[in-house]
Design a protein around this motif. Structure first.
Motif, PDB file in Angstrom:
ATOM      1  N   ASP A  62       0.808  -1.222   0.000  1.00 18.73           N
ATOM      2  CA  ASP A  62       0.000   0.000   0.000  1.00 18.73           C
ATOM      3  C   ASP A  62       0.844   1.276   0.000  1.00 18.73           C
ATOM      4  OD1 ASP A  62       0.953  -0.028   2.576  1.00 18.73           O
ATOM      5  OD2 ASP A  62      -1.007   0.044   3.539  1.00 18.73           O
ATOM      6  N   GLY A  63       2.169   1.129  -0.177  1.00 24.20           N
ATOM      7  CA  GLY A  63       3.023   2.304  -0.339  1.00 24.20           C
ATOM      8  C   GLY A  63       3.766   2.753   0.901  1.00 24.20           C
ATOM      9  N   HIS A  64       3.509   2.148   2.066  1.00 26.71           N
ATOM     10  CA  HIS A  64       4.275   2.509   3.254  1.00 26.71           C
ATOM     11  C   HIS A  64       5.715   2.043   3.063  1.00 26.71           C
ATOM     12  CE1 HIS A  64       5.309   3.317   7.397  1.00 26.71           C
ATOM     13  NE2 HIS A  64       5.858   2.109   7.445  1.00 26.71           N
ATOM     14  N   SER A  65       6.691   2.895   3.416  1.00 27.55           N
ATOM     15  CA  SER A  65       8.099   2.565   3.210  1.00 27.55           C
ATOM     16  C   SER A  65       8.956   3.188   4.299  1.00 27.55           C
ATOM     17  CB  SER A  65       8.551   3.105   1.846  1.00 27.55           C
ATOM     18  OG  SER A  65       9.947   3.005   1.710  1.00 27.55           O
ATOM     19  N   ASP A  66      10.035   2.505   4.650  1.00 28.61           N
ATOM     20  CA  ASP A  66      11.022   3.077   5.559  1.00 28.61           C
ATOM     21  C   ASP A  66      11.982   3.994   4.805  1.00 28.61           C
ATOM     22  OD1 ASP A  66      12.176   3.287   8.217  1.00 28.61           O
ATOM     23  OD2 ASP A  66      13.899   2.210   7.386  1.00 28.61           O
TER      24      ASP A  66
END
Length: 152
Positions: A94-98
């Motif tokens: 869903d596009g969450h990234s570190d």
């Protein structure tokens, strides 16, 4: 995407100085999916990201990666493939990234140690000198903690 990528420039500078000179190997585009699949499997994961061609208009980036897709040129340095895999491992569908944060850096170090055989103490010391925060307990954002740690 998550907010500002605070470590991006420091990670790139460290990588250029410390990693790039130690890994001259290149991976042909045609071999990249097999390598991604093999590494993903060795880590005990299913559903690796798909390798796609980097668009010709992408002139300022060497490659890019997310949980679902790695976009690569005709030839990619091995360290760069591992860098993009670290992005895939620290991103969600869903596009969450570190981005280039401590979790990304921890996964990237784990990959560099395992696949390029760079010494972990040296990597961590040079990252500390470069003021890059690293979480060596890092694991992919989308997996069971215990199962992944057992694979390393």
């Amino acid at each position: 995407m998550t907010g500002r990528d605070e470590q991006r420039s420091r990670v790139y500078a460290w990588e250029d100085e410390m990693v790039v000179p130690r890994d001259p190997s290149l991976i042909a585009y045609g071999a990249a999916q097999g390598m991604v699949d093999a590494i993903w499997s060795e880590l005990g994961l299913r559903y690796p990201p798909r390798v796609e061609p980097l668009p010709k208009q992408a002139t300022t980036r060497m490659a890019d990666g997310s949980r679902l897709t790695l976009r690569l040129p005709a030839q990619t340095p091995s360290w760069c493939l591992l860098h993009e895999l670290a992005h895939a491992l620290t991103s969600t569908h869903d596009g969450h990234s570190d981005q280039h944060g401590p979790v990304f850096a921890g996964i990237y170090v784990q990959l560099l140690v395992r696949y390029l055989r760079l010494p972990q103490p040296w990597l961590l010391a040079t990252l500390e000198s470069a003021d890059v925060q690293v979480d060596m307990r890092a694991q992919p954002l989308f997996v069971d903690t215990a199962a992944f740690q057992a694979q390393l």
